[in-house]
Design a protein around this motif. Sequence first.
Motif, short mmCIF file in Angstrom:
data_model
loop_
_atom_site.label_atom_id
_atom_site.label_comp_id
_atom_site.label_asym_id
_atom_site.label_seq_id
_atom_site.Cartn_x
_atom_site.Cartn_y
_atom_site.Cartn_z
N VAL A 81 -63.51 16.83 12.06
CA VAL A 81 -62.63 15.78 12.56
C VAL A 81 -63.45 14.86 13.45
O VAL A 81 -64.45 15.28 14.04
N GLN A 82 -63.02 13.62 13.56
CA GLN A 82 -63.71 12.67 14.42
C GLN A 82 -63.26 12.83 15.87
O GLN A 82 -62.18 13.37 16.15
N THR A 83 -64.08 12.35 16.77
CA THR A 83 -63.73 12.36 18.18
C THR A 83 -62.37 11.69 18.39
O THR A 83 -62.10 10.62 17.83
N LYS A 90 -63.23 16.51 21.29
CA LYS A 90 -64.51 15.97 21.73
C LYS A 90 -65.64 16.70 20.99
O LYS A 90 -65.45 17.84 20.56
N PRO A 91 -66.80 16.08 20.89
CA PRO A 91 -67.92 16.77 20.24
C PRO A 91 -68.24 18.13 20.88
O PRO A 91 -68.64 19.06 20.17
N GLU A 92 -68.04 18.25 22.17
CA GLU A 92 -68.31 19.53 22.84
C GLU A 92 -67.30 20.62 22.49
O GLU A 92 -67.48 21.78 22.88
N ASP A 93 -66.27 20.28 21.76
CA ASP A 93 -65.33 21.29 21.27
C ASP A 93 -65.83 21.95 19.99
O ASP A 93 -65.23 22.91 19.50
N THR A 94 -66.92 21.44 19.44
CA THR A 94 -67.48 22.01 18.21
C THR A 94 -67.91 23.44 18.44
O THR A 94 -68.67 23.75 19.36
N ALA A 95 -67.38 24.35 17.61
CA ALA A 95 -67.66 25.78 17.75
C ALA A 95 -66.96 26.53 16.63
O ALA A 95 -66.15 25.96 15.90
N VAL A 96 -67.27 27.82 16.54
CA VAL A 96 -66.45 28.72 15.73
C VAL A 96 -65.33 29.23 16.62
O VAL A 96 -65.59 29.72 17.73
N TYR A 97 -64.12 29.11 16.15
CA TYR A 97 -62.94 29.52 16.92
C TYR A 97 -62.42 30.84 16.37
O TYR A 97 -62.24 30.99 15.16
N TYR A 98 -62.17 31.77 17.30
CA TYR A 98 -61.72 33.10 16.94
C TYR A 98 -60.34 33.37 17.53
O TYR A 98 -60.07 33.04 18.69
N VAL A 142 -66.51 18.53 15.50
CA VAL A 142 -66.03 17.24 15.95
C VAL A 142 -67.20 16.27 15.94
O VAL A 142 -68.18 16.46 16.65
N SER A 143 -67.09 15.25 15.13
CA SER A 143 -68.18 14.28 15.01
C SER A 143 -67.99 13.15 16.00
O SER A 143 -66.86 12.75 16.32
N SER A 144 -69.11 12.63 16.47
CA SER A 144 -69.05 11.55 17.46
C SER A 144 -69.08 10.19 16.80
O SER A 144 -69.27 10.07 15.60
#
Length: 125
Positions: A12-14, A87-95, A123-125
């Motif tokens: 998803v985009q920012t 936000k881009p800093e939300d990029t992660a693997v979610y468990y 999340v892409s910037s």
Amino acid sequence: QVQLVESGGGLVQTGGSLRLSCAASGRTFSSYPMGWFRQAPGKERDVVATISWSGARTYYADSVKGRFTISRDNAKNRTYLQMNSLKPEDTAVYYCAQGGAPYTFYTNPTGFGSWGQGTQVTVSS
């Protein structure tokens, strides 16, 4: 045996939104707290949000307060994470995770004994 299956991740985009879903099976879902956690490359797994067995109590990491919402539907054995203003800093693997004891509430990973396989959020910037 508890099984947790996450879905809803993606790219998803920012500023965009995603809704993660976790389907649980194996024991009485409505008796156990649930949580969402995330792990970025090279970092530890951190708590994102948790919810008590009844849904009456919730906890959020400071970094997601006001943007993410955790909820549960005990009739459907599911918990959700609505993520807005990503936000881009939300990029992660979610468990998704389930607490180890019934009728409790946890705010850190140590209380959670069962984990899903994870779903990637980018999340892409």
